[in-house]
Design an enzyme around this catalytic site. Structure first.
Site, mmCIF file in Angstrom:
data_model
loop_
_atom_site.group_PDB
_atom_site.id
_atom_site.type_symbol
_atom_site.label_atom_id
_atom_site.label_comp_id
_atom_site.label_asym_id
_atom_site.label_seq_id
_atom_site.Cartn_x
_atom_site.Cartn_y
_atom_site.Cartn_z
ATOM 1 N N GLY A 1 0.784 -1.242 0.000
ATOM 2 C CA GLY A 1 0.000 0.000 0.000
ATOM 3 C C GLY A 1 0.813 1.288 0.000
ATOM 4 O O GLY A 1 0.255 2.382 -0.001
ATOM 5 N N GLN A 2 2.160 1.174 -0.034
ATOM 6 C CA GLN A 2 2.949 2.412 -0.043
ATOM 7 C C GLN A 2 2.664 3.194 -1.309
ATOM 8 O O GLN A 2 2.396 2.614 -2.352
ATOM 9 C CB GLN A 2 4.457 2.116 0.033
ATOM 10 C CG GLN A 2 4.904 1.534 1.359
ATOM 11 C CD GLN A 2 5.110 0.035 1.249
ATOM 12 O OE1 GLN A 2 4.278 -0.664 0.664
ATOM 13 N NE2 GLN A 2 6.181 -0.461 1.804
ATOM 14 N N LYS A 3 2.788 4.496 -1.216
ATOM 15 C CA LYS A 3 2.400 5.369 -2.317
ATOM 16 C C LYS A 3 3.040 4.939 -3.646
ATOM 17 O O LYS A 3 2.381 4.854 -4.673
ATOM 18 C CB LYS A 3 2.776 6.810 -1.981
ATOM 19 C CG LYS A 3 1.979 7.805 -2.754
ATOM 20 C CD LYS A 3 1.934 9.145 -2.072
ATOM 21 C CE LYS A 3 0.779 9.928 -2.645
ATOM 22 N NZ LYS A 3 1.049 10.959 -3.488
#
Ligand code: G3D
Ligand code: MG
Length: 181
Positions: free
Chosen positions: A71-73
């Site tokens: 889910g990291q940018k």
């Protein structure tokens, strides 16, 4: 309750033979903990998911594919490679992180307008409900404007993936929606 137990309960006789479920949300929301909880793996030692954490559960003639994407940018732009043939979306929120709720809403609204994810049911898990200071489902419903969602089924459940509480009802809701018509 694990996915295998739920499948064995035969409570969903019309479930599609090979459902694909995507688990998305910001980093640290609890997606991997949730998937580990559902597949009966040890919970509580997850390292941040860098890519894709895919699991297939085969039981009772059903092959259930679950994809938990990092889910990291920087990784979110790759989510779209997994949008084909998705039957349901689980969007996990760290309900205890009010500071990131706007970022969470932005990422969620982008998903809702994805052509390939159009019409599929969306389950929102307000996760980390074991923490006293977390937002309640009503507050998250407002922040994510869930009442404005049109053209698809949606629901929100608060749960604790870490403790394993209230996870079951959300999955049942999904299974009811991906039954063969
Ligand atoms: P992600 O896959 O969405 O990035 P993870 O998130 O599953 O890796 O979880 C991130 C952190 O949140 C982990 O803590 C994990 O234990 C914690 N977490 C997940 N679900 C819950 C929950 O229901 N309640 C609480 N209190 N914590 C939860 P660490 O400390 O290992 O980083
Ligand atoms: Mg992860």
């Amino acid at each position: 309750m694990t996915l295998v137990e739920l499948l064995k309960s035969k409570a969903f006789p019309k479930l599609k033979q090979e459902p694909n479920i995507l688990i998305l949300g910001l980093d640290n929301a609890g997606k991997t903990t949730l998937l580990n909880r559902l597949t009966n793996e040890k919970v509580g030692k997850e390292t941040p998911t860098q890519g894709v954490n895919g699991k297939s559960i085969q039981c009772c003639g059903i092959k259930l594919n679950m994809y938990d994407l990092g889910g990291q940018k920087a990784i979110r732009e790759y989510w779209e490679y997994y949008y084909d043939n998705v039957d349901a979306l689980i969007y996990v929120i760290d309900a205890n992180d009010e500071g990131r709720i706007e970022e969470c809403n932005d990422s969620f609204q982008k998903l809702l307008i994805e052509e390939k994810l159009k019409n599929i049911p969306v389950l929102v898990y307000a996760n980390k409900a074991d923490l006293q200071t977390c937002l309640d489902p009503q507050q998250i419903t407002e922040k994510l404007k869930l009442d404005d969602i049109k053209g698809r089924d949606w629901s929100i459940y608060s749960c604790s993936a870490l403790k394993g509480t209230n996870v079951k009802d959300g999955i049942k809701w999904i299974f009811e929606r991906i039954a063969e018509k």
